[in-house]
Scaffold this active site. Structure first.
Site, mmCIF file in Angstrom:
data_model
loop_
_atom_site.group_PDB
_atom_site.id
_atom_site.type_symbol
_atom_site.label_atom_id
_atom_site.label_comp_id
_atom_site.label_asym_id
_atom_site.label_seq_id
_atom_site.Cartn_x
_atom_site.Cartn_y
_atom_site.Cartn_z
ATOM 1 N N GLY A 172 67.692 99.643 24.388
ATOM 2 C CA GLY A 172 67.638 101.106 24.400
ATOM 3 C C GLY A 172 67.474 101.646 22.983
ATOM 4 C CG HIS A 173 70.674 101.159 20.190
ATOM 5 N ND1 HIS A 173 71.522 100.200 20.670
ATOM 6 C CD2 HIS A 173 71.394 102.313 20.144
ATOM 7 C CE1 HIS A 173 72.716 100.736 20.904
ATOM 8 N NE2 HIS A 173 72.667 102.012 20.599
ATOM 9 N N GLY A 191 68.558 109.272 22.940
ATOM 10 C CA GLY A 191 68.223 108.751 24.266
ATOM 11 C C GLY A 191 68.654 109.699 25.373
ATOM 12 C CD GLN A 192 64.697 111.734 28.897
ATOM 13 O OE1 GLN A 192 64.590 110.991 29.873
ATOM 14 N NE2 GLN A 192 63.732 112.524 28.496
ATOM 15 C CE LYS A 193 73.985 104.541 28.996
ATOM 16 N NZ LYS A 193 74.992 105.067 28.071
ATOM 17 C CB SER A 250 75.562 101.128 28.028
ATOM 18 O OG SER A 250 76.780 101.402 27.375
ATOM 19 C CD GLN A 303 80.822 109.441 18.931
ATOM 20 O OE1 GLN A 303 80.247 109.879 17.935
ATOM 21 N NE2 GLN A 303 80.151 108.935 19.952
ATOM 22 C CD GLN A 321 74.945 111.715 21.946
ATOM 23 O OE1 GLN A 321 76.103 111.350 21.938
ATOM 24 N NE2 GLN A 321 73.950 110.894 21.688
ATOM 25 C CG HIS A 325 71.502 98.335 23.795
ATOM 26 N ND1 HIS A 325 70.612 99.349 24.074
ATOM 27 C CD2 HIS A 325 72.729 98.919 23.763
ATOM 28 C CE1 HIS A 325 71.262 100.484 24.241
ATOM 29 N NE2 HIS A 325 72.555 100.256 24.033
HETATM 30 P P1 AMP Z 1 75.009 104.734 20.880
HETATM 31 O O1 AMP Z 1 74.895 103.626 19.907
HETATM 32 O O2 AMP Z 1 75.488 104.304 22.236
HETATM 33 O O3 AMP Z 1 75.740 105.941 20.337
HETATM 34 O O4 AMP Z 1 73.521 105.228 21.146
HETATM 35 C C1 AMP Z 1 72.685 105.622 20.099
HETATM 36 C C2 AMP Z 1 71.464 106.298 20.674
HETATM 37 O O5 AMP Z 1 70.786 105.388 21.536
HETATM 38 C C3 AMP Z 1 71.804 107.539 21.513
HETATM 39 O O6 AMP Z 1 70.837 108.539 21.263
HETATM 40 C C4 AMP Z 1 71.697 107.019 22.916
HETATM 41 O O7 AMP Z 1 71.370 108.013 23.860
HETATM 42 C C5 AMP Z 1 70.577 106.003 22.782
HETATM 43 N N1 AMP Z 1 70.646 105.025 23.872
HETATM 44 C C6 AMP Z 1 71.717 104.278 24.244
HETATM 45 N N2 AMP Z 1 71.425 103.526 25.330
HETATM 46 C C7 AMP Z 1 70.140 103.809 25.655
HETATM 47 C C8 AMP Z 1 69.250 103.368 26.678
HETATM 48 N N3 AMP Z 1 69.621 102.483 27.604
HETATM 49 N N4 AMP Z 1 68.001 103.877 26.709
HETATM 50 C C9 AMP Z 1 67.608 104.787 25.779
HETATM 51 N N5 AMP Z 1 68.388 105.239 24.789
HETATM 52 C C10 AMP Z 1 69.639 104.770 24.728
#
Ligand code: AMP
Length: 287
Positions: A36-37, A147-149, A185, A61, A153, A34
């Protein structure tokens, strides 16, 4: 863009890239990409000469009762998004490729992994650290983007690479949000229309806490109460795992505003119906 599924192939590709002096940026993800990624991939694209996106839904995890099996996946769409964002490689290993039958070794950051999300999800950060360390060893990136989200982590991964002398730089990227403020997310997909409308209360409760601090309220317990009241009075909020004020660096709990944390992390995890959501904001501690 090349898709690589085998660790050996990824290792030899990375070695070749490094021997040519390429600067490798890694964006570790669980897919279902999405905005964010995308922001992480764009930043890697701007800062590195080669960008590798890993896509791996890491079973280690997830707890036994959690959503591993139904976690959303769409590899085809992920490929076209990575291509659009200018990634050079997708590393897409299978579970067997990452965890052979006799797998016995784990990476764990003590204490930091047991608080906040770690308290509610035992073993979660051990799974995260183990897979991230494996990805670092396979890909040897110069910079890895997070991501800071998922703030806890990032803190835990930084501690792991410091303690274990892992030669990688960690880049933190700001949380990308929907128009109303909800942090984007992959799990937002689980929300029904009405749940989605109400889910924004998570961000609003963090902002409420921030506002009260900025207005000069010093009693964090009262601020927490106000935020929790707001959450509890919102339809579909079925559980509040935590609503915490923490030192942005050490993740130690902050009890009073005048403490010496450079910035205060306000972080929360709540359930909307059957879906667990997390979010956080950072505020400068200079009041
Ligand atoms: P995930 O696929 O959920 O494991 O996320 C992969 C990376 O993308 C992680 O470093 C997350 O923190 C980052 N991430 C997920 N959602 C967001 C977002 N809304 N904004 C910024 N980074 C994100």
């Amino acid at each position: 863009m090349e898709i690589i599924k085998k660790s050996k192939h990824m290792v030899s590709t990375s070695e070749l890239l490094k021997s040519k002096g390429e600067k490798i940026g890694l964006v570790p993800t669980m897919g279902y990409l999405h905005k964010g990624h995308m922001s992480l991939i764009s930043r890697a694209r701007a800062e590195c000469s080669k960008v590798i996106v890993s896509i791996f839904v890491n079973p280690m995890q997830f707890g036994p009762e959690e959503d591993f099996a139904r976690y959303p996946r769409n590899f085809k769409k992920d490929c076209s998004l990575c291509q659009k964002a200018g990634a050079d490689y997708i590393f897409f290993p299978s579970t067997d490729e990452m965890y052979e039958k006799d797998f016995k070794t784990f990476a764990e950051v003590q204490d930091l992994g047991d608080i906040m999300c770690g308290r509610e999800r035992p073993g979660h950060f051990r799974g995260v650290c183990t897979v991230v360390l494996k990805l670092f060893n396979i890909i040897r990136p110069n910079i890895a983007y997070f991501g800071q989200k998922d703030y806890q982590q990032v803190v835990i991964i930084k501690k792991m690479i410091k303690d274990l002398n892992v030669p990688v730089e960690i880049a933190e990227c700001p949380t990308v949000r929907e128009k109303d403020g909800l942090a984007i997310s992959s799990r937002n997909k689980y929300l029904s229309y009405d749940e989605r409308k109400n889910a924004v209360v998570l961000f609003q409760s963090l902002k409420l806490a921030e506002e009260l601090i900025i207005k000069g309220q010093e009693n964090l317990e009262n601020i927490r109460k106000a935020a929790i009241e707001k959450l509890e009075s919102t339809p579909f909020v079925s559980k509040i795992d935590y609503f915490d004020f923490r030192d942005n660096d050490t993740l130690c709990e902050i009890e009073r505003i005048d403490q010496k944390a450079e910035r205060i992390l306000i972080a929360s995890a709540i359930w909307i119906g059957e879906t667990r959501l997390i979010d956080n904001i950072l505020i400068e501690n200079n009041f």
